[in-house]
Design an enzyme around this catalytic site. Structure first.
Site, PDB file in Angstrom:
ATOM      1  N   PRO A 140       0.842  -1.212   0.000  1.00  0.00           N
ATOM      2  CA  PRO A 140       0.000   0.000   0.000  1.00  0.00           C
ATOM      3  C   PRO A 140       0.872   1.256   0.000  1.00  0.00           C
ATOM      4  O   PRO A 140       1.323   1.721   1.044  1.00  0.00           O
ATOM      5  CB  PRO A 140      -0.815  -0.136   1.294  1.00  0.00           C
ATOM      6  CG  PRO A 140       0.039  -0.981   2.191  1.00  0.00           C
ATOM      7  CD  PRO A 140       0.799  -1.910   1.298  1.00  0.00           C
TER       8      PRO A 140
ATOM      9  N   ASP B  79       5.759   2.610   2.138  1.00  0.00           N
ATOM     10  CA  ASP B  79       4.931   1.446   2.441  1.00  0.00           C
ATOM     11  C   ASP B  79       4.159   1.744   3.724  1.00  0.00           C
ATOM     12  O   ASP B  79       4.740   1.812   4.816  1.00  0.00           O
ATOM     13  CB  ASP B  79       5.829   0.215   2.623  1.00  0.00           C
ATOM     14  CG  ASP B  79       5.045  -1.067   2.897  1.00  0.00           C
ATOM     15  OD1 ASP B  79       3.835  -0.985   3.188  1.00  0.00           O
ATOM     16  OD2 ASP B  79       5.655  -2.158   2.840  1.00  0.00           O
ATOM     17  N   HIS B  80       2.841   1.908   3.577  1.00  0.00           N
ATOM     18  CA  HIS B  80       2.025   2.320   4.730  1.00  0.00           C
ATOM     19  C   HIS B  80       1.921   1.236   5.798  1.00  0.00           C
ATOM     20  O   HIS B  80       1.538   1.508   6.937  1.00  0.00           O
ATOM     21  CB  HIS B  80       0.618   2.713   4.262  1.00  0.00           C
ATOM     22  CG  HIS B  80       0.022   3.828   5.046  1.00  0.00           C
ATOM     23  ND1 HIS B  80       0.236   3.986   6.397  1.00  0.00           N
ATOM     24  CD2 HIS B  80      -0.792   4.849   4.679  1.00  0.00           C
ATOM     25  CE1 HIS B  80      -0.418   5.050   6.828  1.00  0.00           C
ATOM     26  NE2 HIS B  80      -1.053   5.595   5.815  1.00  0.00           N
ATOM     27  N   ARG B  81       2.266  -0.012   5.464  1.00  0.00           N
ATOM     28  CA  ARG B  81       2.239  -1.076   6.473  1.00  0.00           C
ATOM     29  C   ARG B  81       3.347  -0.885   7.500  1.00  0.00           C
ATOM     30  O   ARG B  81       3.194  -1.237   8.670  1.00  0.00           O
ATOM     31  CB  ARG B  81       2.400  -2.446   5.800  1.00  0.00           C
ATOM     32  CG  ARG B  81       1.308  -2.811   4.805  1.00  0.00           C
ATOM     33  CD  ARG B  81       1.655  -4.074   4.052  1.00  0.00           C
ATOM     34  NE  ARG B  81       2.935  -3.944   3.348  1.00  0.00           N
ATOM     35  CZ  ARG B  81       3.521  -4.935   2.687  1.00  0.00           C
ATOM     36  NH1 ARG B  81       2.941  -6.134   2.639  1.00  0.00           N
ATOM     37  NH2 ARG B  81       4.677  -4.748   2.069  1.00  0.00           N
ATOM     38  N   ALA B  82       4.472  -0.334   7.032  1.00  0.00           N
ATOM     39  CA  ALA B  82       5.640  -0.191   7.905  1.00  0.00           C
ATOM     40  C   ALA B  82       5.794   1.213   8.464  1.00  0.00           C
ATOM     41  O   ALA B  82       6.328   1.396   9.571  1.00  0.00           O
ATOM     42  CB  ALA B  82       6.912  -0.578   7.143  1.00  0.00           C
TER      43      ALA B  82
END
Length: 420
Positions: A218, A392-395
């Protein structure tokens, strides 16, 4: 007698293509000699021997695609030695591949049936082949493998996707498989004057990995334009001091070093999201995107935060040259924690870069442009550079990414911080 296995030459490699056998059967081999050139998902790399001896057999031919770990040849103490798995005398790989057909029962069909249909067992496949089969909507049990011991490899999946013979719906026409865009109808090809271009393994993997990145990572994007007047003056001063050394620092060298400096101050960006786990990297290794004939490779400057500008300049040019000559070693393309992609030399104002997994961010750098801006209440012409950070919006959360880009911009606008 020692087996030579297809090595893992990059952290994302799943299979390799035998590009060139540098040593021929019967050749004497010393430890450190280049045995074979292998095309990986990133570049064509040299694979060296780990021991002395003689190359007594090549299990695979040039152009073959081989999964990691598969035996590709044998080294022995004597040039007359014969691998145990082969009957004397040793036969070329192409002949060895035909041996199972001679041992087949008379009632067997002359044209081999798919492995799953003839044996009922799960077909031998690589992870890449299984993933591609799923993407193309193919029933992998209906595909005949052409790899070692009947293994289904990348080329088999691509062929099945073109002819539609392994579509999950056995009655579906060839068009039901999502064939590559280049496979247009003949009439359309005539109109456009099209032809299929041979694609390197590097290009195919670039396409697959970047597609996976956009589909599974994402992305969000942060943009900021910096005043580059001080940076331009600073570069001039640095190169004046280095004028007698033969080293010349580029704007990209300064940006790479600034990125590393900012990562030390914002370590939460120096991370990766791997298998639902946030991984913190304690070393700062900045990758620099380099365009080559086969596509794009990203050599890595390890411990960038500890390197001087002279070291970064020298090392970047060395790696870029090796990249263009397909001479990069595996360790020179592994372990990146952040990347920089600069298209400013092509006059590109700004762009959005695709993250290079498993890294959490990549910086896109545009061209330096003179622009009219307001400075101290008056209009002035200033050199400016557009930066865009893909994250990376997850990290990394938005505020964290924004804080990093703010820090980076301030370092570049006060460039003495790059070396302090």
């Amino acid at each position: 007698m020692s087996e030579i296995h297809m090595p893992r030459l990059s952290d994302t490699m799943e299979e390799g293509v035998i590009s060139t056998w540098v040593k021929k059967v019967g050749d004497k081999v010393a430890s450190g000699d280049v045995l074979v050139e292998i095309e990986t998902d990133k570049a064509v790399m040299e694979f060296e021997a780990y021991e002395d001896g003689f190359l007594v057999k090549q299990n695979v031919s040039e152009g073959d695609t081989v999964p990691i770990g598969e035996v590709i040849g044998f080294i022995a103490d004597s040039p007359d030695a014969v691998p145990e798995e082969t009957a004397a005398p040793a036969a070329p790989a192409s002949e060895a591949a035909e041996e199972p057909k001679e041992e087949a029962k008379p009632e067997q069909s002359a044209e081999p049936a798919p492995a799953a249909e003839s044996t009922g067992e799960r077909p031998r496949t690589s992870p890449l082949a299984r993933r591609l089969a799923k993407e193309y909507g193919l029933d992998i049990t209906r595909i005949q493998g052409s790899g070692p011991k009947g293994r289904i490899v990348h080329a088999d999946i691509e062929a099945a996707a073109k002819d539609g013979s392994a579509a999950q719906d056995s009655q579906a026409p060839a068009a039901s498989a999502p064939a590559p865009a280049a496979q247009a109808a003949p009439a359309q090809d005539d109109v456009r004057g099209s032809e299929e271009v041979k694609t390197s393994n590097v290009r195919k993997v670039i396409a697959r990995r970047l597609t996976e990145s956009k589909q599974t990572v994402p992305h969000f994007y942060l943009r900021r334009t910096i005043d580059a007047e001080a940076l331009k003056a600073f570069r001039g001063q640095i190169n004046q001091q280095l004028s007698n050394t033969g080293v010349k620092v580029s704007f990209n060298d300064l940006i790479v070093k600034a990125c590393a400096t900012a990562l030390k101050l914002h370590p939460e960006v120096n991370t990766s999201w791997i298998n639902d786990t946030l991984v913190q990297h304690h070393r700062v290794n900045v990758g620099v995107a380099v365009a080559v004939d086969a596509g794009l490779v990203v050599p890595v400057l390890h411990d960038t935060d500890k390197a001087t500008l002279s070291e970064i300049s020298t090392r970047t040019r060395e790696l870029a040259g090796k990249a263009r000559d397909n001479k990069l070693k595996p360790q020179e393309m592994s372990g990146g924690t952040f990347s920089v992609s600069n298209l400013g030399m092509f006059g590109i104002d700004s762009f959005s870069a695709v993250i290079n997994p498993p890294e959490a961010a990549i910086l896109a750098v545009g061209a330096m442009r003179p622009e009219a801006v307001v400075v101290d209440g008056e209009v002035a012409v200033r050199n400016r550079i557009a930066l865009e950070l893909s994250v990376d919006h997850r990290a990394v959360d938005g505020a964290v990414g924004a804080a990093y880009l703010k820090e980076l911009a301030e370092i570049l606008e006060e460039p003495m911080r790059i070396i302090l």
